[in-house]
Every structure is written in structure tokens, then in C-alpha cells.
Motif scaffolding. Structure first.
Motif, PDB file in Angstrom:
ATOM      1  N   PRO A 246      30.507   9.454   6.353  1.00 44.58           N
ATOM      2  CA  PRO A 246      29.191   9.414   6.730  1.00 44.58           C
ATOM      3  C   PRO A 246      28.749   9.230   8.349  1.00 44.58           C
ATOM      4  CG  PRO A 246      31.139   7.580   5.766  1.00 44.58           C
ATOM      5  CD  PRO A 246      31.176   8.882   5.191  1.00 44.58           C
ATOM      6  N   THR A 262      16.616   4.068   9.802  1.00 39.39           N
ATOM      7  CA  THR A 262      17.383   5.201   8.882  1.00 39.39           C
ATOM      8  C   THR A 262      18.869   4.382   8.244  1.00 39.39           C
ATOM      9  OG1 THR A 262      18.339   6.463  10.063  1.00 39.39           O
ATOM     10  CG2 THR A 262      16.261   7.356   9.850  1.00 39.39           C
ATOM     11  N   THR A 263      19.387   3.999   9.333  1.00 42.09           N
ATOM     12  CA  THR A 263      20.666   3.345   9.418  1.00 42.09           C
ATOM     13  C   THR A 263      20.919   1.988   8.919  1.00 42.09           C
ATOM     14  OG1 THR A 263      21.520   4.545  11.157  1.00 42.09           O
ATOM     15  CG2 THR A 263      22.932   3.288  10.605  1.00 42.09           C
ATOM     16  N   THR A 265      18.738   1.290   6.524  1.00 40.30           N
ATOM     17  CA  THR A 265      18.121   1.618   5.264  1.00 40.30           C
ATOM     18  C   THR A 265      18.951   2.212   4.329  1.00 40.30           C
ATOM     19  OG1 THR A 265      17.071   3.419   5.464  1.00 40.30           O
ATOM     20  CG2 THR A 265      15.989   1.136   5.605  1.00 40.30           C
ATOM     21  N   HIS A 266      20.195   2.649   4.750  1.00 40.09           N
ATOM     22  CA  HIS A 266      21.287   3.446   4.375  1.00 40.09           C
ATOM     23  C   HIS A 266      22.576   1.924   3.898  1.00 40.09           C
ATOM     24  CE1 HIS A 266      24.275   6.936   4.499  1.00 40.09           C
ATOM     25  NE2 HIS A 266      23.634   6.511   3.394  1.00 40.09           N
ATOM     26  N   GLN A 384      18.177  16.156   7.871  1.00 39.56           N
ATOM     27  CA  GLN A 384      18.212  15.021   6.943  1.00 39.56           C
ATOM     28  C   GLN A 384      19.019  14.025   8.441  1.00 39.56           C
ATOM     29  OE1 GLN A 384      17.079  14.222   3.548  1.00 39.56           O
ATOM     30  NE2 GLN A 384      16.371  16.492   4.868  1.00 39.56           N
ATOM     31  N   PHE A 386      21.224  11.354   6.456  1.00 40.03           N
ATOM     32  CA  PHE A 386      22.538  11.070   5.855  1.00 40.03           C
ATOM     33  C   PHE A 386      22.901  12.631   5.442  1.00 40.03           C
ATOM     34  CE2 PHE A 386      19.515   8.025   3.824  1.00 40.03           C
ATOM     35  CZ  PHE A 386      19.658   6.825   5.552  1.00 40.03           C
ATOM     36  N   SER A 390      19.863  12.245  -0.130  1.00 41.79           N
ATOM     37  CA  SER A 390      18.722  11.562  -0.422  1.00 41.79           C
ATOM     38  C   SER A 390      19.588  10.856  -1.544  1.00 41.79           C
ATOM     39  CB  SER A 390      17.421  12.024  -1.315  1.00 41.79           C
ATOM     40  OG  SER A 390      17.659  13.469  -2.154  1.00 41.79           O
ATOM     41  N   PRO A 391      19.341   9.740  -2.134  1.00 46.53           N
ATOM     42  CA  PRO A 391      19.831   9.460  -3.519  1.00 46.53           C
ATOM     43  C   PRO A 391      19.901   9.815  -4.459  1.00 46.53           C
ATOM     44  CG  PRO A 391      19.015   7.533  -1.858  1.00 46.53           C
ATOM     45  CD  PRO A 391      18.253   9.024  -2.134  1.00 46.53           C
ATOM     46  N   HIS A 460      13.802   4.369   5.549  1.00 47.78           N
ATOM     47  CA  HIS A 460      14.494   4.554   4.110  1.00 47.78           C
ATOM     48  C   HIS A 460      13.802   6.548   4.104  1.00 47.78           C
ATOM     49  CE1 HIS A 460      17.554   4.468   1.577  1.00 47.78           C
ATOM     50  NE2 HIS A 460      17.570   4.977   0.803  1.00 47.78           N
ATOM     51  N   ALA A 464      14.102   9.075   7.974  1.00 44.10           N
ATOM     52  CA  ALA A 464      15.345   9.656   6.780  1.00 44.10           C
ATOM     53  C   ALA A 464      15.156  11.026   6.704  1.00 44.10           C
ATOM     54  CB  ALA A 464      16.192   8.638   6.055  1.00 44.10           C
TER      55      ALA A 464
END
Length: 514
Positions: A246, A262-263, A265-266, A384, A386, A390-391, A460, A464
Motif C-alpha cells: 500500500p 481516495t484514501t 474510501t480505500h 491509479q 491504489f 480496483s477491487p 472511491h 481513484a
């Protein structure tokens, strides 16, 4: 001699098992009478034989943008059969990340309509112009992650983004002033109240308390200027389930830019923002005008129509919303993630690589957004926020958005949505304490709840780089639908007689009554 006695039944306590059964049967029969709508996808899965328009992340990949055909067949077989054994036999990419709970969409909901009784419109198709507009918006958002929201009006990148999105006319579905997208309207939603006031909802800025524990809304934010998945090797590894480390975090700040959202919701608990909104609303002590305990001379609400009832309903409706959205994601739409759209841009600009059947519109390839991203990142991929992108579940609709849409509807049921917030904070451009410098127009609970749902879902998503704009608007409406079904089913279980009206996100009114 014992003084114990058998308490005889009274009109209030007699036959409660039978009466409870009748309420359950009435709810079940009512819900079963609602026709299940046709479920319609955008056709991309059947349109492209190589599945380049569909979600395939986590399934074994053949090359950038192209899934292994045999692996995809095992995935499709599991989705069609619903068999746990078939899900266990899916051929995945081999990395440590696994597909994120597809069988959750097949779990039945017993407190509202069944998953298959909810529907959402088809997602924009890969080759279409709305898809193009949404991908262009995402490229601009990736370039604005570290720009403070309060600086959008004077930022040159935001001005270019607004100008290009304006040029996309009816294909871009974000809010406009007249016929123009202005920098201050970037990455906002279209629901009632969302374009009023600061970009961030007050429910993400104002301090509150969890019982005796103060809550200061400062959050650890990922370090600036660190974006990911900008080369083919990294992209392919992530699609096969790689799990990079991360990003490093900065000391806590107030939220003030896309990177902060973004952080948030991460790392959040899925309905965290709405629970904090509940804490703030509860401190206002302004309940929905239809609450049967308003002005009651002898009682107040508690386990029913009070704060404990509202808190429990948030958790309950979140679980139902997840089941409904997981059904849509996995078993109807299978929309691929924006990172896959960026991979198509890369492939179409790199003819030496194997090419997919699906192609994005030339509107994307010729856009100022892609050119600016290439200049900034030396890459055609969509950067991105992250490292893992994405998940590991399809894009459409979004889980964060559906849960938020459900939770804000529950909050509107319990609290007075027309109440004007007594204090409005404007975030500082550096994450320092926000200032109480805002005066007009007045901001209402309903408008700031609508804004909260979009902030969380766009945080999110668009900021992100992992969700499309249409994912959010669709998901909030889906969550609202789930919550209204839940609330009406539960209305029959209350002893109090009531009629509560609440405002939907589009400004129309819904009534819950018994």
C-alpha cells in the motif's frame, strides 16, 4: 413460599407469536407480488468474443487486455450454475488477491425485496460516446488528484478539463451551468443540492462524538504524486491478482482533495461516512416531522424512532444493499473497470501488441485528457491511486455508492431533511482546520446527504480511477430503492402509527406509513 407468578396476557401482549407470523407473512406476500423486472445488460459480453468489454480481473489473463479463454469459460460456468463447487474451480491468475465474494449476490434478502426484483439500466457500451466521455473524465481526475477542491476555479488543468467535458455536449452526464461544465462543477453529482456550497459534504468535515469519544474528522492521506499501474507489466500482474504494497500515509489532515477522498474510501468501514453523519444528525436533535414522538407529552423514541433504531437500521440496510448490488455486478452487468479502458487506450496506441476486439471511440484517443496524461506520466494507461488498482469485483454499480444511497435514505427517514445546517465549513487548501466562512445559499441536511453519497462514491471511483461516473448515479438510486423497500417492510412491525415522508435524491417525495 415463592412470590413468583405467571404473568397473564393482556391485549398488549397476547398472541404475539401469531401476530408476528402474520406480519412476516404479510410482508412476504406483499414483496412476492412485485414483478421481477427484465434484467438488461449493454451487450458487450456477447459482442466481443475475447471478452475485452467485460470484467475479467483476477481470472487468468493471456496478455494485456485479453483474458485466457479457457479460464473465462470456468468463470462463466460458475456464474451460470451458481454452484459453490464451480466457483471454487474458476481458473484465476495466480496472484494472492482473489475474486471478491461473487456468491454474495446469490444470498437471499429477507427484509426487503429479493435481489432480482431490483434493476438498473444497462451500463454505457464500450464503443459508445458516453463511455468515451466517462473515460475522458477519469483521465482528467487522475491529473487533479492532488489539487485542492477550493483551487479548482483557478487551476489551469481544471479549466482544461471543464472545457473538454463541455465540448462533449450530451454525452457527458455531469452537472452543468447552462450548457457549460465549470471547474467548480467537476466531479460533482447531479442530485438535488449537490452543486450548492463546498465540494465536500459537511458530514465529512464537521466534528462530532461517539459517546464520550470525540471524533475530529482528520484522516491519514496517501502521500501526494504517487500513482500506479502505468506500465504493461505492472498492469498485467495486477490483473492476475498481484497485491503490491500500500502507499505510504501522511499525518492526519482534514479532507481537501481527491487524494484524500481516495484514501478515505480505500480504508473505510463501508458505511462509516453515513454512521458519522448519523452522529452529527443525532446531535442536532431534529427528527423527521413525521416521527410519532415529536411533541409527545409523555414519551420519546428510543428502540423505535430513536437514535438506537436509526443506528441499527444503517447496519441492516447496508447488508441488504450489498446483496442487491453484488447481484447486479456479477450476474447481470460484468462491466469492466476503468483501468481496463485505459489498457484499451494503450493497446490502440501500440499496434505491435495483440489487439482486442473491443475498441474505445476515437473521441478518447484524440482527447486532450489522454494527451495531458501521456505528457505527465509517459504512459497511455489510466493512472491509479491504489497500487492494486480496483477491487476484485465488477464495476457496475458501485458497492460504496449503493450502500451510501441506502444509508442516506434511512437517515432521511429518521431525521429532518429540510433542516438548515447551523454551521458550514469550507476546507482549507492544505488540509488545515476548515473555516466557518460560508453564508449562502443555505445548506440542508438532504442536500448534504446527497452530496455525501456522491463524495464517497466518486472518492472511491472517479478520483481513484476505479469506477465510472454512471456507476455512482445508478448505484445511489439502487441503494435508495433497497432502503425504501426495507423501511416499508419494517413499518408494519412498529406499534406506533405513523406516516413519514422523505425526499428522494431527485427531489420527489416517498412515503413510509403503517
Amino acid at each position: 413460599m415463592s412470590s413468583h407468578r405467571v404473568v397473564p396476557p393482556t391485549p398488549a401482549t397476547a398472541d404475539r407469536v401469531l401476530r408476528g407470523l402474520l406480519i412476516r407473512e404479510e410482508d412476504a406476500l406483499h414483496d412476492a407480488s412485485v414483478p421481477a423486472p427484465a434484467q438488461i445488460d449493454n451487450g458487450d459480453e456477447t459482442r466481443y468474443a475475447d471478452k475485452s468489454g467485460s470484467y475479467t480481473k483476477g481470472i487468468k489473463q493471456a496478455s494485456v487486455g485479453i483474458v485466457d479463454p479457457g479460464a473465462y469459460a470456468t468463470f462463466r460456468e460458475a456464474l451460470d450454475s451458481g454452484s459453490p463447487a464451480d466457483f471454487n474451480a474458476i481458473i484465476v491468475g495466480g496472484g494472492p488477491r482473489k475474486l471478491n465474494g461473487p456468491q454474495g449476490g446469490l444470498a437471499f434478502s429477507l427484509d426487503c425485496l429479493e435481489n432480482s426484483q431490483f434493476s438498473v439500466p444497462p451500463a454505457p457500451a464500450l464503443a459508445g460516446e458516453q463511455y468515451a466521455a466517462e473515460l475522458i473524465e477519469l483521465y482528467w481526475a487522475s491529473l487533479l488528484r492532488d489539487v485542492p477542491f477550493v483551487d479548482y476555479s483557478t487551476n489551469s488543468i481544471a479549466e482544461k478539463a471543464a472545457a473538454e467535458l463541455t465540448s462533449l455536449a450530451g454525452h457527458y452526464k455531469g452537472p452543468k451551468s447552462g450548457n457549460a461544465v465549470t471547474p467548480d462543477l467537476l466531479f460533482r453529482g447531479r442530485f438535488k443540492g449537490e452543486t450548492d456550497g463546498p465540494y465536500l459534504s459537511q458530514f465529512l468535515l464537521q466534528d462530532t462524538a461517539l459517546g464520550a469519544m470525540p471524533i475530529i474528522q482528520k484522516y491519514s492521506i496517501a502521500a501526494p504524486c504517487l500513482d500506479y499501474m502505468k506500465d504493461a507489466l505492472t498492469f498485467l500482474d495486477v490483473q492476475n491478482g498481484a497485491n503490491p504494497s500500500p502507499p505510504p500515509l501522511q499525518p492526519p489532515l482534514y479532507l481537501f482533495n481527491g487524494r484524500g477522498l481516495t484514501t478515505y474510501t480505500h480504508l473505510d468501514v463501508l458505511y462509516q461516512a453515513c454512521f458519522i453523519a448519523y452522529l452529527i444528525l443525532n446531535a442536532f436533535n431534529k427528527f423527521n416531522p413525521g416521527n410519532p414522538y415529536n411533541n409527545n407529552p409523555t414519551q420519546n423514541g428510543f428502540g423505535t424512532f430513536g437514535a438506537p433504531d436509526a443506528a441499527a437500521a444503517l447496519a441492516a440496510v447496508s447488508a441488504l444493499a450489498l446483496k442487491a448490488v453484488w447481484y447486479q455486478k456479477w450476474f447481470i452487468h460484468l462491466r469492466h473497470r476503468p483501468e481496463s479502458g485505459g489498457a484499451l487506450v494503450y493497446l490502440q496506441n501500440t499496434p505491435s501488441h495483440p489487439q482486442t476486439k473491443g475498441k474505445v471511440s476515437d473521441t478518447v484517443l484524440n482527447s486532450s485528457a489522454v494527451a495531458a496524461s501521456l505528457a505527465a506520466n509517459s504512459s497511455y494507461f489510466l493512472s491509479q491511486a491504489f497500487p492494486e488498482g480496483s477491487p476484485m469485483h465488477p464495476a457496475y454499480p458501485t458497492g460504496h455508492g449503493t450502500v451510501a444511497g441506502a444509508c442516506i435514505t434511512v437517515l432521511k427517514f429518521f431525521y429532518d431533511g429540510a433542516y438548515t445546517l447551523p454551521k458550514v465549513l469550507v476546507p482549507a487548501h492544505d488540509g488545515a482546520a476548515p473555516a466557518d466562512t460560508y453564508s449562502r445559499p443555505p445548506l440542508t441536511v438532504n442536500g448534504e446527504l446527497n452530496k455525501l453519497a456522491s463524495n464517497i462514491s466518486f472518492g472511491h471511483g472517479i478520483h481513484a480511477g476505479i469506477h465510472w461516473r454512471s456507476d455512482t448515479e445508478t448505484s445511489i438510486r439502487l441503494g435508495e430503492h433497497v432502503a425504501l423497500s426495507f423501511l416499508q417492510d419494517h413499518a408494519r412491525a412498529y406499534n406506533e402509527k405513523f406516516r413519514i415522508e422523505l425526499e428522494r435524491v431527485d427531489g420527489s417525495m416517498a412515503t413510509i406509513a403503517n
